[in-house]
Scaffold this active site. Structure first.
Site, PDB file in Angstrom:
ATOM      1  N   ASN A   1       0.900  -1.139   0.000  1.00  0.00           N
ATOM      2  CA  ASN A   1       0.000   0.000   0.000  1.00  0.00           C
ATOM      3  C   ASN A   1       0.944   1.195   0.000  1.00  0.00           C
ATOM      4  O   ASN A   1       1.771   1.340   0.896  1.00  0.00           O
ATOM      5  CB  ASN A   1      -0.878  -0.046   1.258  1.00  0.00           C
ATOM      6  CG  ASN A   1      -1.800   1.140   1.380  1.00  0.00           C
ATOM      7  OD1 ASN A   1      -1.361   2.218   1.764  1.00  0.00           O
ATOM      8  ND2 ASN A   1      -3.066   0.931   1.107  1.00  0.00           N
ATOM      9  N   SER A   2       0.849   2.046  -1.006  1.00  0.00           N
ATOM     10  CA  SER A   2       1.831   3.106  -1.219  1.00  0.00           C
ATOM     11  C   SER A   2       1.861   4.137  -0.100  1.00  0.00           C
ATOM     12  O   SER A   2       0.882   4.358   0.614  1.00  0.00           O
ATOM     13  CB  SER A   2       1.548   3.827  -2.540  1.00  0.00           C
ATOM     14  OG  SER A   2       1.727   2.960  -3.619  1.00  0.00           O
ATOM     15  N   GLN A   3       3.011   4.804  -0.007  1.00  0.00           N
ATOM     16  CA  GLN A   3       3.227   5.871   0.952  1.00  0.00           C
ATOM     17  C   GLN A   3       2.197   6.985   0.731  1.00  0.00           C
ATOM     18  O   GLN A   3       2.036   7.461  -0.400  1.00  0.00           O
ATOM     19  CB  GLN A   3       4.637   6.415   0.751  1.00  0.00           C
ATOM     20  CG  GLN A   3       5.016   7.549   1.639  1.00  0.00           C
ATOM     21  CD  GLN A   3       6.457   7.990   1.401  1.00  0.00           C
ATOM     22  OE1 GLN A   3       7.115   7.561   0.460  1.00  0.00           O
ATOM     23  NE2 GLN A   3       6.937   8.851   2.273  1.00  0.00           N
TER      24      GLN A   3
END
Length: 187
Positions: free
Chosen positions: A43-45
């Site tokens: 899950n991206s930053q």
């Protein structure tokens, strides 16, 4: 005088990251870094997602393609931005993430958005094109012309390529660079 509307900020407020994380990492939802979800994906930053959404400049009523939908968080954020008069199609290669992301997306009740299994060897959704906006949350070594071809007139593509965030606009496939980022590989 009231503050100007910030659609991206509103999308984040309406779409908490925590709801799109596996139970074991939800306590880290406020961490401004990538978090493992499944199948070697992340899950991206949040700061990176914020940067990408601002570059994408999504408008209400648009058709948007979300490549590498993963947990469904970016798909849900995009769905908030386009509103019920728009459409968001998420594609994901990992079957376990299609199930996970679709469940997360259903829980936020944005039925104008969906996630489906990507076709191996096919980048994006050429059969559903053209799209007004295309967001890619995985990194190829070179800009895939097949994704550029999926843009509508006046379309925008945001994609990390070989470590550099690119914004590609139509007509003319005009490319601008917007900083260095790391992502999982685009397959």
């Amino acid at each position: 005088m009231s503050d100007p509307v910030d659609p991206v900020g509103e999308a984040f407020a309406a779409t908490p990251r925590r709801a799109f994380l596996p139970r074991g990492v939800r306590r880290r939802a406020t961490y401004d870094g990538p978090l493992a979800i499944a199948a070697g994906q992340t899950n991206s930053q949040p700061r990176t997602v914020d940067d990408m959404l601002r570059l994408l400049d999504v408008r209400r009523g648009q058709r948007v393609l979300d490549v590498g939908a993963g947990s469904g968080w970016t798909t849900a954020l995009l769905a908030h931005l386009v509103g019920p008069e728009g459409v968001v199609v998420g594609v994901e290669l990992e079957p376990t993430l299609v199930t996970f992301g679709s469940g997360n997306l259903a829980a936020v009740d944005r039925p104008w958005a969906s996630i489906r299994l990507a076709t191996p060897g096919v980048v994006g959704d050429p059969d559903g094109a053209p799209y007004d906006r295309v967001l890619v949350s995985a990194m190829p070594d070179a800009l895939p012309s097949t994704l550029v071809d999926q843009l509508a007139d006046d379309g925008v593509l945001v994609i990390p390529v070989a470590g550099t965030m690119l914004r590609v606009t139509q007509p003319g496939a005009v490319v601008t660079e917007h900083g260095r980022y790391r992502f999982v590989p685009l397959r």
